[in-house]
Design a protein around this motif. Structure first.
Motif, short mmCIF file in Angstrom:
data_model
loop_
_atom_site.label_atom_id
_atom_site.label_comp_id
_atom_site.label_asym_id
_atom_site.label_seq_id
_atom_site.Cartn_x
_atom_site.Cartn_y
_atom_site.Cartn_z
N GLY B 41 22.96 18.53 -37.05
CA GLY B 41 23.23 17.57 -35.99
C GLY B 41 22.25 17.66 -34.83
N ASN B 42 21.38 18.69 -34.86
CA ASN B 42 20.47 18.92 -33.73
C ASN B 42 19.22 18.07 -33.85
N THR B 43 19.37 16.78 -33.53
CA THR B 43 18.27 15.86 -33.73
C THR B 43 17.43 15.65 -32.48
N PHE B 44 17.85 16.27 -31.35
CA PHE B 44 17.06 16.19 -30.12
C PHE B 44 16.78 14.73 -29.76
N GLY B 45 17.78 13.88 -29.97
CA GLY B 45 17.63 12.48 -29.62
C GLY B 45 16.92 11.66 -30.67
N GLY B 46 16.42 12.29 -31.71
CA GLY B 46 15.68 11.55 -32.73
C GLY B 46 16.61 10.94 -33.76
N PRO B 47 16.06 10.35 -34.80
CA PRO B 47 16.90 9.72 -35.83
C PRO B 47 17.72 10.75 -36.60
N THR B 48 18.92 10.33 -37.01
CA THR B 48 19.82 11.24 -37.72
C THR B 48 19.57 11.14 -39.22
N ALA B 114 4.64 10.45 -41.52
CA ALA B 114 3.91 9.31 -40.96
C ALA B 114 4.72 8.64 -39.85
N ASP B 115 6.05 8.67 -39.98
CA ASP B 115 6.89 8.08 -38.94
C ASP B 115 7.10 9.01 -37.77
N GLY B 116 6.46 10.18 -37.80
CA GLY B 116 6.61 11.12 -36.70
C GLY B 116 7.77 12.08 -36.89
N ASN B 117 8.46 11.99 -38.04
CA ASN B 117 9.60 12.85 -38.26
C ASN B 117 9.21 14.09 -39.06
N SER B 118 8.32 14.89 -38.50
CA SER B 118 7.90 16.10 -39.20
C SER B 118 8.84 17.25 -38.86
N PHE B 119 8.56 18.43 -39.44
CA PHE B 119 9.41 19.58 -39.19
C PHE B 119 9.30 20.06 -37.74
N GLN B 120 8.31 19.52 -37.02
CA GLN B 120 8.13 19.98 -35.64
C GLN B 120 8.98 19.21 -34.67
N LYS B 121 9.66 18.15 -35.16
CA LYS B 121 10.32 17.26 -34.22
C LYS B 121 11.61 17.85 -33.66
N ASN B 122 12.45 18.40 -34.54
CA ASN B 122 13.71 18.96 -34.06
C ASN B 122 14.24 19.98 -35.07
N ALA B 123 15.36 20.63 -34.72
CA ALA B 123 15.88 21.70 -35.58
C ALA B 123 16.39 21.14 -36.90
#
Lengths: 116, 193
Positions: B41-48, B114-123
């Motif tokens: 659930g720890n998406t840091f505001g990003g997509p779920t 490519a969409d910016g959802n890499s492993f660095q984005k959130n937990a």
């Protein structure tokens, strides 16, 4: 239940696994039940498929005695259960007890009988 | 003890030892699953997960890997019959299905990156890529191993040593499919509930 390493055991295991996979998939996609129920259903289906694959593909428990493979698998399964369940339990309690969000705050007020 | 029995005992030991390794691998995957479940659930505001995961795509990956586990079983039956051509055929099919699975997984990872959802984005994504990536790494190593054994079969035939190694590979391959059942259920199916 003895399941020999035969063609029919692999075919049966394959067909059953496909059936359980599709059941779980359509259970979610067709929204057959609400959150908690459907989660129980798909996890139940996953566990059944696990057992099917263990019996029909890996032939667990079919070896002659002493059944060391089975023994080690059961002890690993216990450890796995412990790791997953205990982690979830601990983290859930941790979230509840520390730095709660607004919704958890309301839950706490309700649970502990605190009135503002 | 004559030589035939000695070989059997040695094979049993290596198969048992490999089985114990697979059990420790299972414990590692359990820790990764627990981590993912805590952090999903720890998406840091990003997509779920609901917004990111393509369920039909994952279903096809699942069916491909399941079929490859089945064809691996067919290959092992062929080794019992000492049928070299069928062994090569079915392990070849298993290999191709594994490549297809890996290709699909690679394209899914590429799209997420490519969409910016890499492993660095959130937990959530860190734990997702660690869990699914570790499984994918196992598959990759299994495919390399399969290729090497296919070459060994072609050059040496179905010797007892080659058969022992094929047994270990098939244990590994079935095990990876079993782990994937839970990846599919807990990550993809539950992601959309």
């Amino acid at each position: 239940m003895k399941i020999q390493s035969t063609l029919s055991s692999y075919i049966a295991g394959f067909v059953l696994s496909v059936v359980f996979t599709l059941l779980a998939y359509f259970a979610v996609v067709n929204h057959v039940a609400s959150g908690a129920t459907v989660i129980t259903i798909i996890i139940g289906l996953a566990v059944v498929q696990l057992i099917v694959q263990l019996l029909f593909f890996l032939h667990i428990g079919q070896e002659s005695k002493p059944r060391w493979n089975l023994t080690f698998f059961l002890s690993t399964a216990s450890i796995v259960f412990l790791i997953v369940v205990a982690s979830l339990w601990i983290m859930n309690h941790l979230n509840y007890n520390m730095m709660p969000s607004a919704s958890t705050n309301q839950q706490i007020f309700k649970n502990e009988g605190i009135r503002k | 003890m004559n030589n035939a029995i000695k070989i059997d005992v040695a094979e049993d030991k290596s198969i048992f030892g490999f089985w114990i390794y697979l059990m420790t691998d299972l414990i590692m995957f359990a820790a990764l699953f627990a981590t993912y479940t805590v952090l999903h659930g720890n998406t840091f505001g990003g997509p779920t997960s609901r917004e990111l995961f393509d369920l039909p795509f994952a279903l096809i990956e699942t069916l491909i890997l399941l079929t490859s586990s089945f064809t691996c079983g067919l290959a092992m039956l062929a080794t019992h019959r000492d049928d070299r051509n069928q062994v090569l055929l079915w392990f070849g099919v298993t290999f191709l299905l594994g490549i297809a699975f890996l290709g699909m997984e690679f394209s899914e990872f590429s799209r997420l990156f490519a969409d910016g959802n890499s492993f660095q984005k959130n937990a959530f994504l860190s734990s997702f890529f660690t869990l699914v990536g570790t499984h994918g790494l196992h598959i990759t190593i299994g495919l390399f191993w399969m290729l090497l054994l296919l070459i060994q079969i072609m050059r040496r035939g179905l010797t007892s040593s080659v058969m022992r190694k094929l047994t270990l590979l098939s244990l590994f391959w079935h095990f990876l499919d079993i782990v994937w059942i839970f990846i599919f259920t807990i990550i993809y199916l539950m992601g959309l509930v």
